[in-house]
Structures are given as C-alpha cells and as structure tokens.
Design a protein around this motif. Structure first.
Motif: not given
Length: 214
Positions: A24-38, A62-67
């Motif tokens: 199980l990996a942790t995927l992190v990115s920066q979006g309009p609302d700040g950092l997101q992780a899945s 999951n809103p992460h993919w939209r970011a």
C-alpha cells in the motif's frame, strides 16, 4: 527526502523490488486546497519508460484525482520494513556510552506527472492485473471474470485510473551503514531476537555480518 550518501540506494532492480513489495503506497500531491494524500495499492510495470511506470486507480468520489487533473505533479512513498534501534544493542555502549536511539528503515520515493484515464477496457485490464497480483498464491484465487460483466461495468464507472511514468527515484536504505561492523552485528542480533515480525524482517535485509547491505 533527506538522503545521506551512506544510505542512498541507486540500484534500479532493488528500487523496483521494494516498490513491488510495498503493498500500500501513499500518493501525495499539491492541489487547490493544499496537500492531499491517498493510500493506494499500485502496479509497477518495470519495462515501461526509463524507470518504469506505476498504475493504480482512485474512487471517483475521491476529490484527489480532480486536483491532479489540474496539477499532475506527484510523489509516491513506498515504505519497506522499519524498526526502532536500541542503544543497548551497540557494543560501543559498553566501551564509551556515546550512543543514542535511532530508527532504521527502507523507503522509496517516486516522482512524476500523473496521467488520468477512465476508459472502461483499460480500467478492466488494470483491475484484473492488480487482482491477479494479490490473489496469487491463494488456493482458490478470485479472478475478475468471476464477477458478472454488468456488475463490473458499474464498478468501473465508480473509479478513475492513472498511469505515473516514473521521472525520478530516490531510495533510502537506512540500515546502520554508518556504524562499526560490531555495532551493525549487535543491531542485527537485537532485531532478530525481537518478538515483532517487522523487526525480524528488517534484520533479514541486513544481509551480511561485514556490513554490506542490500
């Protein structure tokens, strides 16, 4: 990732092996609302691109993919075994006492720009390959063909797939390479004697009494 040269792992085969073993990996990115992780199970295709490609999918809810559709820059963290290291395991403690606790671990960071897709057949192939990987070894492995196709189609509409061509890899094998051979041996013995299977797993990765690490 803070990466002293003594802990740096550059061997692509070793890096790929650790990615594949990290269930199980942790995927992190920066979006309009700040950092997101899945937190996601991923599939590594090692022979795609210079460093390989990771595949996975998000729940469509999951809103992460939209970011990520707006800013595809991505970090994936794949953790290996880790363990607390007690100063009492170092022979150096009895010699001069100048020792403190630490934490040993293995980790890989993956960098790239994510590519989203929702083609049903491509998603079906991805889910099938992920399932086959994790069902392998079971007495009666479940296969994606076991589910009705109309049910699968409804499930596929609820996810969004992605490919992550790997642009850069960082590997950190913090296993005491900066300690003396005697201290390394003491840590390995201490971890091997632990009742915690995770400690013994890390000890197994410290693969020789001479202090050479894999």
């Amino acid at each position: 990732m803070y990466l002293p040269s003594s802990f740096r792992q550059d061997d692509l085969v070793e890096l790929h092996q650790q990615i594949a073993e990290s269930r199980l990996a942790t995927l992190v990115s920066q979006g309009p609302d700040g950092l997101q992780a899945s937190h996601l199970p991923l599939l590594l295709v090692a022979d795609e691109g210079e460093f390989g490609t990771l595949y996975g999918h998000f729940a469509r809810a999951n809103p992460h993919w939209r970011a990520l559709a707006q800013d595809p820059e991505t970090l994936v963290v794949c953790n290996g075994p880790d363990a607390y290291v007690s100063p009492s395991w170092y022979p150096a403690k009895a010699e001069h006492g100048k020792v403190v606790p630490t934490w040993n671990y293995i980790a890989v960071h993956v960098y790239g720009q994510i590519e989203l897709f929702d083609d049903a057949e491509r998603l079906l192939t991805l889910v099938g390959r992920l399932s086959a990987r994790h069902e392998a070894g079971r007495a009666q492995p479940w296969a994606i063909e076991d589910a009705p196709r109309d049910y699968l189609d409804s499930m596929l509409r609820a996810i969004v797939g992605f490919a992550l061509p790997i642009r850069r890899l960082e590997g950190k094998w913090k296993l005491g390479q900066n300690r003396s051979a005697a201290d390394q041996s003491g840590v390995r013995e201490g971890l091997n004697a632990s009742p915690d299977a995770r400690d013994r797993e890390l000890a197994a990765r410290m693969n020789s009494p001479s202090g050479l690490y894999g």
